[in-house]
Design a protein around this motif. Structure first.
Motif, PDB file in Angstrom:
ATOM      1  N   MET A   1       0.830  -1.193   0.000  1.00 42.77           N
ATOM      2  CA  MET A   1       0.000   0.000   0.000  1.00 42.77           C
ATOM      3  C   MET A   1       0.871   1.252   0.000  1.00 42.77           C
ATOM      4  O   MET A   1       2.064   1.192   0.267  1.00 42.77           O
ATOM      5  N   LYS A   2       0.247   2.366  -0.303  1.00 42.17           N
ATOM      6  CA  LYS A   2       0.932   3.644  -0.276  1.00 42.17           C
ATOM      7  C   LYS A   2       0.243   4.558   0.729  1.00 42.17           C
ATOM      8  O   LYS A   2      -0.944   4.416   1.004  1.00 42.17           O
ATOM      9  N   PRO A   3       0.986   5.534   1.258  1.00 47.99           N
ATOM     10  CA  PRO A   3       0.364   6.456   2.213  1.00 47.99           C
ATOM     11  C   PRO A   3      -0.756   7.263   1.554  1.00 47.99           C
ATOM     12  O   PRO A   3      -0.749   7.504   0.338  1.00 47.99           O
ATOM     13  N   ALA A   4      -1.682   7.694   2.369  1.00 46.73           N
ATOM     14  CA  ALA A   4      -2.699   8.633   1.892  1.00 46.73           C
ATOM     15  C   ALA A   4      -2.025   9.970   1.586  1.00 46.73           C
ATOM     16  O   ALA A   4      -0.953  10.276   2.115  1.00 46.73           O
ATOM     17  N   ALA A   5      -2.642  10.766   0.745  1.00 46.70           N
ATOM     18  CA  ALA A   5      -2.054  12.050   0.355  1.00 46.70           C
ATOM     19  C   ALA A   5      -1.878  12.954   1.567  1.00 46.70           C
ATOM     20  O   ALA A   5      -2.711  12.974   2.476  1.00 46.70           O
ATOM     21  N   PHE A   6      -0.754  13.689   1.582  1.00 43.94           N
ATOM     22  CA  PHE A   6      -0.508  14.640   2.652  1.00 43.94           C
ATOM     23  C   PHE A   6       0.290  15.810   2.096  1.00 43.94           C
ATOM     24  O   PHE A   6       0.911  15.721   1.031  1.00 43.94           O
ATOM     25  N   GLU A   7       0.276  16.923   2.821  1.00 41.96           N
ATOM     26  CA  GLU A   7       1.072  18.092   2.461  1.00 41.96           C
ATOM     27  C   GLU A   7       2.353  18.068   3.280  1.00 41.96           C
ATOM     28  O   GLU A   7       2.323  17.868   4.495  1.00 41.96           O
ATOM     29  N   TYR A   8       3.471  18.268   2.604  1.00 41.02           N
ATOM     30  CA  TYR A   8       4.784  18.156   3.226  1.00 41.02           C
ATOM     31  C   TYR A   8       5.322  19.540   3.580  1.00 41.02           C
ATOM     32  O   TYR A   8       5.290  20.457   2.760  1.00 41.02           O
ATOM     33  N   HIS A   9       5.825  19.676   4.823  1.00 39.95           N
ATOM     34  CA  HIS A   9       6.398  20.937   5.277  1.00 39.95           C
ATOM     35  C   HIS A   9       7.832  20.685   5.746  1.00 39.95           C
ATOM     36  O   HIS A   9       8.096  19.702   6.437  1.00 39.95           O
ATOM     37  N   SER A  10       8.745  21.585   5.390  1.00 37.03           N
ATOM     38  CA  SER A  10      10.156  21.410   5.745  1.00 37.03           C
ATOM     39  C   SER A  10      10.690  22.697   6.381  1.00 37.03           C
ATOM     40  O   SER A  10      11.409  23.470   5.744  1.00 37.03           O
TER      41      SER A  10
END
Length: 295
Positions: A1-10
């Motif tokens: 499986m793959k992760p659910a969509a998310f917004e990435y912050h750095s």
């Protein structure tokens, strides 16, 4: 499986990271080395709309050695901790625990702050922190605070951290004199989580009496625990009169929430824990006695 969509912050600083956590609320999750979180995301055992990565803030990495303590930045990798000669000399128990964590790929990516914050009851670093009376330094939008390890771990995978708070560093006290340290654990395969483990620190006075003793247990309760009653009974006793097997039995006698699963019953894990404490006691005492011998 793959992760659910998310917004990435750095974020580039720790302050920026906690500000993001406060703004994004409970839909955000910190990611450090990712060795625990990424598999959970991939299996969709955890789902977050936002991931806040702590890899960029340089202030979260590094090792500072003082005369009485060692401060390790939360973003410092297991591999860096394990390779440090300063930690090997000042906090030998932490150095010896590091090779027991997973495999070298995990140690190359995993961070000490991530391991502490993840608070796995079978994890080596939480047990070492509890045994050595470490202090966990944190940051939130409200400022900085220091939490004693004894108060930090509150339950299975849970800590005293607030939702918008991060671990910035862990401070380990340095013990001098006739001190000995040991860690023993039982796992079915190399790299597996321990079914039972023990961490031990002992210090002897000039007459070979026990002046300090700390016995940690992991994999045997919802959090790493200390066998404080056993520790208290040992203080002041001549070390030559102490029987390792008795210490093992005493340390595990008061455990009432030992996990049971397909790998072993609670009683089986208790017996493992008893044996691990006895082994660790012998090794730690031997080292303390050697450290007290004339050069």
């Amino acid at each position: 499986m793959k992760p659910a969509a998310f917004e990435y912050h750095s974020p580039t600083t720790a302050e920026e990271a906690v500000t993001l956590l406060a703004e994004l609320g409970e839909e955000a999750k910190i990611i450090a080395g990712g060795q625990s979180l990424v598999p959970m995301l991939a299996l969709r055992l955890a789902v977050f709309d936002h991931l806040v990565d702590l890899r960029r803030p340089a202030e979260l990495r590094g090792i500072e050695v003082g005369p009485d303590s060692v401060r390790i930045g939360a973003g410092t990798t297991h591999a860096t901790v394990g390779a440090s000669p300063e930690i090997r000399r000042a906090v030998p128990l932490l150095s010896r625990a590091t090779p027991l964590i997973g495999h070298f790929q995990i140690r190359n990516r995993g961070t000490i702050g991530g391991a502490i914050a993840h608070a796995d009851a079978a994890g080596e670093y939480p047990a070492v922190a509890a045994t050595l009376d470490a202090e966990i330094q944190t940051l939130s939008p409200r400022g900085r605070r220091t939490i004693a390890a004894a108060e930090f771990f509150t339950g299975m995978w849970s800590t005293a951290l607030e939702p918008d708070e991060i671990v910035t560093a862990i401070r380990f006290p340095v013990r001098h004199g006739r001190s000995g340290f040991a860690i023993e654990e039982f796992a079915r395969r190399t790299g597996d989580f321990a079914m039972a483990g023990a961490t031990l620190a002992v210090q002897l006075d000039a007459d070979s009496r026990i002046s300090h003793c700390a016995i940690g247990l992991f994999g045997l309760a919802p959090t790493p625990v200390r066998a404080r009653e056993t520790e208290a009974e040992l203080l002041g006793r001549p070390v030559a009169e102490v029987v390792a097997e008795d210490i093992g039995a005493s340390a595990t006698a008061g455990l009432h929430a030992i996990p049971a699963d397909a790998h072993g019953s609670a009683e089986y894990r208790r017996r493992l824990g008893t044996a691990m404490v006895a082994r660790a006691w012998r090794r730690a005492v031997q080292e303390a006695c050697i450290n007290g011998s004339p050069a």
